[in-house]
Design an enzyme around this catalytic site. Structure first.
Site, short mmCIF file in Angstrom:
data_model
loop_
_atom_site.label_atom_id
_atom_site.label_comp_id
_atom_site.label_asym_id
_atom_site.label_seq_id
_atom_site.Cartn_x
_atom_site.Cartn_y
_atom_site.Cartn_z
N ASP A 1 -10.29 3.50 3.70
CA ASP A 1 -11.16 2.21 4.11
C ASP A 1 -12.80 2.14 4.43
O ASP A 1 -13.39 0.52 3.42
CB ASP A 1 -10.42 1.29 5.43
CG ASP A 1 -9.55 -0.35 4.92
OD1 ASP A 1 -9.66 -0.52 3.90
OD2 ASP A 1 -9.14 -0.95 5.81
N GLN B 1 -4.45 -1.91 9.39
CA GLN B 1 -3.93 -2.32 8.59
C GLN B 1 -5.28 -3.49 9.71
O GLN B 1 -4.27 -3.75 11.21
CB GLN B 1 -3.02 -2.77 8.68
CG GLN B 1 -2.33 -4.59 7.85
CD GLN B 1 -3.29 -4.14 6.60
OE1 GLN B 1 -2.99 -3.23 5.59
NE2 GLN B 1 -3.47 -5.31 6.48
N LYS C 1 0.96 -0.93 0.17
CA LYS C 1 0.14 -0.29 -0.14
C LYS C 1 0.62 0.77 -0.15
O LYS C 1 0.58 2.50 -1.18
CB LYS C 1 -0.52 -0.06 1.49
CG LYS C 1 -2.17 -0.81 1.36
CD LYS C 1 -3.26 -1.41 2.37
CE LYS C 1 -3.58 -2.41 2.23
NZ LYS C 1 -4.58 -2.73 3.34
#
Ligand code: NAD
Length: 299
Positions: free
Chosen positions: A120, A97, A53
């Site tokens: 997200d 994460q 990422k």
């Protein structure tokens, strides 16, 4: 002839658009899109995801900051970091994460992220916007947003008259995917572990999206000829043909046989997977445009 979607290629075109949009924003306003990625603990798979990422964010020309916290980080320490990033004007997107180590309450952390920085798409405010069809107001969860890019490429924006089956009802994927298909006018069925006779429901579907985490779940005789099949599953299975103790990644679809029946199919790996990171970058550039008071590009 079945078309196999090349997820890497579609993702590369999303990334090219993100890059152009980011450069235009920087040139016009002096604002560079910024993303902060937070990882807690030592899980090697999570570290690999975070590195890819961060690498992609750099490729997009973003300001990218990585926060690596030790395994024994306390809830209030992580919450304090989220607070700090919420208040940082250079950070437009915050990604925590997941999964977090078991002693941490992930829900509380995710809900503490400002919705406009929740790239997200997991905050209740963003999930609620997806369910109410307010797709231009929030940030859409990355994997379903990526799967919808494939659906639109094949069927267009308006899915009126089409039947879609989503197998899986997780908050991360199945529920938002079903909501996005419904918002595009498809008639949607969501199947899950307690659903009776999934194969019969599947035979009615023009679009099948599978996210069950179950290798070879979807068989050829479930699929309506010509249907679009999108495989979201990622399963690590043993691959003795590659050598002793070797593994490979497979999806939830019995690819070889389903490819004989489907009109369009996505492979694993190389299908939905690359789209998740691409849509994370897209959400970051969208968040930066909104912060600058500009209308963001559509992906
Ligand atoms: P989850 O475990 O939270 O949910 C699985 C869902 O599938 C549940 O709703 C369950 O009821 C349903 N299910 C399981 N077996 C079933 C069966 N036999 N028949 C019908 N329904 C069944 O999983 P998730 O987080 O949604 O992920 C699902 C899969 O997608 C996993 O393999 C995961 O690795 C993958 N995934 C991939 C990406 C990506 O490509 N970036 C992102 C998210 C999830």
């Amino acid at each position: 002839m079945t078309a196999v979607i090349d997820g890497k290629q579609v993702a590369a075109s999303v990334i090219a658009k993100v890059k152009n949009a980011g450069e235009a924003l920087l040139a016009e306003t002096g604002i560079r899109p910024g993303i902060a990625v937070v990882i807690v603990g030592n899980d090697p798979a999570s570290h690999a995801y975070v590195s890819s990422k961060a690498k992609m964010a750099n490729e997009c020309g973003f300001l990218s900051v990585k926060h690596e916290l030790p395994q024994d980080t306390a809830q209030d320490e992580l919450a304090a970091l989220v607070d700090e990033l919420n208040g940082d004007p250079l950070v437009h997107g915050i990604l925590i994460q997941l999964p977090l180590p078991a002693h941490l309450n992930s829900d509380a952390i995710v809900q503490a992220i400002l919705p406009e920085k929740d790239v997200d798409g997991l905050h209740f405010a963003n999930a609620g916007k997806v369910v109410t069809g307010n797709l231009d107001g929030g940030l859409i969860s990355c994997t379903p947003a990526g799967a919808m890019v494939f659906v639109r490429d094949v069927h267009g924006e308006d899915l009126s008259g089409l039947h879609a089956l989503v197998i899986g009802r997780s908050n991360l994927f199945g529920k938002p995917m079903s909501a996005l298909l419904l918002a595009a006018n498809a008639t949607v069925t969501t199947a899950h572990k307690s659903t009776r006779d999934v194969p019969s429901l599947c035979r009615l579907a023009d679009i099948v999206v599978v996210a069950a985490g179950h290798p070879d779940l979807l068989r050829a005789d479930w699929v309506k000829p010509g249907a679009t099949v999108i495989d979201v599953g990622i399963n690590r299975v043993s691959a003795p043909e590659r050598g002793e103790g070797k593994f490979k990644l497979v999806g939830d679809v019995a690819f070889e046989e389903v490819a004989q029946v489907a009109g369009v199919i996505t492979p694993v790996p190389g299908g939905v997977g690359p789209m998740t990171i691409a849509m994370l970058m897209a959400n970051t550039v969208i968040a930066a445009y909104r912060k600058a008071g500009r209308r963001p590009p559509k992906f």
